[in-house]
Design an enzyme around this catalytic site. Structure first.
Site, PDB file in Angstrom:
ATOM      1  N   ASP A   8       0.845  -1.192   0.000  1.00  0.00           N
ATOM      2  CA  ASP A   8       0.000   0.000   0.000  1.00  0.00           C
ATOM      3  C   ASP A   8       0.888   1.253   0.000  1.00  0.00           C
ATOM      4  O   ASP A   8       1.779   1.378   0.846  1.00  0.00           O
ATOM      5  CB  ASP A   8      -0.888  -0.041   1.259  1.00  0.00           C
ATOM      6  N   HIS A   9       0.663   2.156  -0.927  1.00  0.00           N
ATOM      7  CA  HIS A   9       1.440   3.393  -1.045  1.00  0.00           C
ATOM      8  C   HIS A   9       2.952   3.150  -1.057  1.00  0.00           C
ATOM      9  O   HIS A   9       3.701   3.752  -0.270  1.00  0.00           O
ATOM     10  CB  HIS A   9       1.091   4.382   0.075  1.00  0.00           C
ATOM     11  N   GLU A  69      -1.346   5.978  -8.573  1.00  0.00           N
ATOM     12  CA  GLU A  69      -2.272   6.995  -8.030  1.00  0.00           C
ATOM     13  C   GLU A  69      -2.092   8.297  -8.792  1.00  0.00           C
ATOM     14  O   GLU A  69      -0.978   8.731  -9.059  1.00  0.00           O
ATOM     15  CB  GLU A  69      -2.023   7.229  -6.537  1.00  0.00           C
ATOM     16  N   HIS A  86      -7.709   9.730   3.784  1.00  0.00           N
ATOM     17  CA  HIS A  86      -7.296   8.713   4.753  1.00  0.00           C
ATOM     18  C   HIS A  86      -7.590   9.189   6.179  1.00  0.00           C
ATOM     19  O   HIS A  86      -7.504  10.380   6.459  1.00  0.00           O
ATOM     20  CB  HIS A  86      -5.793   8.443   4.638  1.00  0.00           C
ATOM     21  N   HIS A 101      -9.472   4.974  -2.069  1.00  0.00           N
ATOM     22  CA  HIS A 101      -8.733   4.984  -0.797  1.00  0.00           C
ATOM     23  C   HIS A 101      -9.562   5.743   0.237  1.00  0.00           C
ATOM     24  O   HIS A 101     -10.506   6.464  -0.118  1.00  0.00           O
ATOM     25  CB  HIS A 101      -7.383   5.684  -0.979  1.00  0.00           C
ATOM     26  N   GLY A 102      -9.178   5.605   1.498  1.00  0.00           N
ATOM     27  CA  GLY A 102      -9.823   6.389   2.554  1.00  0.00           C
ATOM     28  C   GLY A 102     -11.309   6.112   2.682  1.00  0.00           C
ATOM     29  O   GLY A 102     -12.106   7.018   2.900  1.00  0.00           O
ATOM     30  N   SER A 127     -12.905   4.299   5.016  1.00  0.00           N
ATOM     31  CA  SER A 127     -13.472   4.231   6.369  1.00  0.00           C
ATOM     32  C   SER A 127     -14.273   5.491   6.625  1.00  0.00           C
ATOM     33  O   SER A 127     -13.799   6.602   6.340  1.00  0.00           O
ATOM     34  CB  SER A 127     -12.357   4.163   7.430  1.00  0.00           C
ATOM     35  N   ASN A 181     -10.241   0.554  -0.151  1.00  0.00           N
ATOM     36  CA  ASN A 181      -9.284   0.423   0.954  1.00  0.00           C
ATOM     37  C   ASN A 181      -9.895   0.802   2.299  1.00  0.00           C
ATOM     38  O   ASN A 181     -10.458   1.896   2.440  1.00  0.00           O
ATOM     39  CB  ASN A 181      -8.085   1.332   0.710  1.00  0.00           C
ATOM     40  N   THR A 232      -8.716   2.525   8.852  1.00  0.00           N
ATOM     41  CA  THR A 232      -9.129   3.170  10.104  1.00  0.00           C
ATOM     42  C   THR A 232     -10.224   2.397  10.858  1.00  0.00           C
ATOM     43  O   THR A 232     -10.125   2.218  12.077  1.00  0.00           O
ATOM     44  CB  THR A 232      -9.589   4.611   9.809  1.00  0.00           C
TER      45      THR A 232
HETATM   46  P1  13P Z   1      -8.811   4.586   5.795  1.00  0.00           P
HETATM   47  O1  13P Z   1      -7.795   4.520   6.899  1.00  0.00           O
HETATM   48  O2  13P Z   1      -9.494   5.884   5.719  1.00  0.00           O
HETATM   49  O3  13P Z   1      -9.744   3.429   5.854  1.00  0.00           O
HETATM   50  O4  13P Z   1      -8.001   4.457   4.414  1.00  0.00           O
HETATM   51  C1  13P Z   1      -7.282   3.304   4.121  1.00  0.00           C
HETATM   52  C2  13P Z   1      -6.522   3.439   2.858  1.00  0.00           C
HETATM   53  O5  13P Z   1      -6.923   4.112   1.929  1.00  0.00           O
HETATM   54  C3  13P Z   1      -5.242   2.719   2.745  1.00  0.00           C
HETATM   55  O6  13P Z   1      -4.532   3.052   1.608  1.00  0.00           O
END
Ligand code: 13P
Length: 284
Positions: free
Chosen positions: A82-83, A134, A180, A208-209, A211, A230, A233
Site C-alpha cells: 500500500d502506497h 495513483e 485517509h 482509498h480512505g 473508512s 481500501n 481506520t
Molecule cells: P482509511 O484509513 O481511511 O480506511 O483508508 C485506508 C486506505 O486508503 C489505505 O490506503
C-alpha cells in the site's frame, strides 16, 4: 490456497460488477480476522501492508503471516503493498512474495509519476504481479504519509486515461473526495468525476480512505465502477475499542490473549459488513 495475483481478483470484480475490500494489516490478529471473515463470507480479499506496517512488523513477517493465513482458506487472497514509495521497495516486495504492489508517485509531476510506475510495471508484470498507481492527491494521514487538505487535488479524467495508457497499470487510485483517516464531517464524493473517469479508463479503479464513508456513497461508487476499496481506520478502531472494553470491564486482566481475542471478533464483523456492502460476499 496460495496467494493469487491482485489482477485476477480485480478483473473478476470488474466483470462481476462488485468491489473487493483491501484491508490494511499490521499483526497476526488483524490478518486472521480478515482472512477468516473472507472465508465465512465466501469473498475474495486483498490484504495490504502500508509503510507503517512494514516498519512495525517487518516485510518478511507480514508475508509469512499472510501466506499461512491464506493457506488455511479456499477463497482467493492477494497481498498488496500500500502506497509504495520507491522502485527498490516494490522490488523487495516482489521478491518477498507480494502478489500486488502500489507505487504512489502522486506527489511527483505527471511525467515522473508515469516513468516510475512504468518501470515497476515492466518487472511486476513479468512475474505476474499487478500494479496500482495513483493520480490526483488523496488527502488525510496514513501512517507516515500525510497530505494536507490544501495539497490534495482531484483526479482529472483525461489525465487518468493518459496515465493508465502510458503505464499499463492494472489499477488506478483516484482522488474524488475521500481522505485517509477519520473524517470531520461527512465526506462529499464527486460521482460525476468518477463516472467521467470510468467512461474512458479501462483498468480497475481504487477508492482509498473509505473508512467513515456512508454506505450509500460506497454503493454508488461501486455501481459506477470502483473495483478495490481500501479500509484501514475502521479496523484499527474496532481493534482498540475491543481492548478498551476488556480493560474497562476487567482492569486487572493481564493475559494478552484475553485482551486481543475479543478485538479479533470485532474486526471480523467490520470486515464482513464491508464485504456485503461492496458486493464481494458469495463471489468466491
Ligand atoms: P482509511 O484509513 O481511511 O480506511 O483508508 C485506508 C486506505 O486508503 C489505505 O490506503
Amino acid at each position: 490456497m496460495p496467494l493469487v495475483s491482485g489482477k485476477e481478483i480485480l478483473q473478476a470484480a470488474k466483470k462481476g460488477g462488485y468491489a473487493v475490500g483491501a484491508f490494511n494489516v499490521n499483526n497476526m490478529e488483524i490478518i486472521q480476522a480478515i482472512v477468516e471473515a473472507a472465508e465465512e463470507e465466501r469473498s475474495p480479499v486483498l490484504l495490504q501492508a502500508s509503510q507503517g506496517a512494514i516498519k512495525y512488523a517487518g516485510l518478511d513477517y507480514i508475508v509469512a503471516l499472510v501466506r499461512v493465513a491464506a493457506g488455511k482458506v479456499s477463497v482467493p487472497v492477494a497481498l498488496n503493498l500500500d502506497h509504495g514509495t520507491s522502485f527498490d521497495q516494490a522490488m523487495k516486495c516482489l521478491r518477498g512474495g507480494f502478489t500486488a504492489v502500489m507505487l504512489d508517485g502522486s506527489h511527483y509531476p505527471f511525467d515522473e509519476n508515469v516513468a516510475l510506475v512504468k518501470k515497476v510495471v515492466a518487472v511486476a508484470h513479468a512475474v505476474g504481479v499487478s500494479v496500482e498507481g495513483e493520480l490526483g492527491r488523496i488527502g488525510g494521514t496514513e501512517d507516515d504519509i500525510s497530505v494536507d487538505a490544501k495539497d490534495a487535488y482531484m483526479t482529472l479524467p483525461e489525465e487518468a486515461k493518459k496515465f493508465a495508457d502510458l503505464t499499463e497499470v492494472d489499477a488506478l487510485a483516484v482522488a474524488i473526495g475521500t481522505a485517509h483517516g477519520v473524517y470531520h464531517g461527512e465526506p462529499k464524493l464527486d460521482f460525476e468525476r468518477l463516472s467521467a473517469i470510468r467512461k474512458i479508463v479501462d483498468c480497475a479503479l481504487v477508492l482509498h480512505g473509505a473508512s467513515g464513508v456512508p454506505d450509500e456513497a460506497i454503493k454508488r461508487a461501486v455501481k459506477i465502477g470502483v473495483q478495490k476499496i481500501n479500509i484501514d481506520t475502521e479496523i484499527r478502531q474496532a481493534f482498540t475499542n475491543g481492548i478498551k472494553k476488556v480493560m474497562a470491564e476487567k482492569p486487572n486482566e493481564f493475559d494478552p490473549r484475553k485482551l486481543l481475542g475479543p478485538s479479533k471478533e470485532a474486526m471480523k464483523e467490520v470486515v464482513k459488513s464491508k464485504m456485503r456492502l461492496f458486493g464481494s460476499s458469495q463471489k468466491a
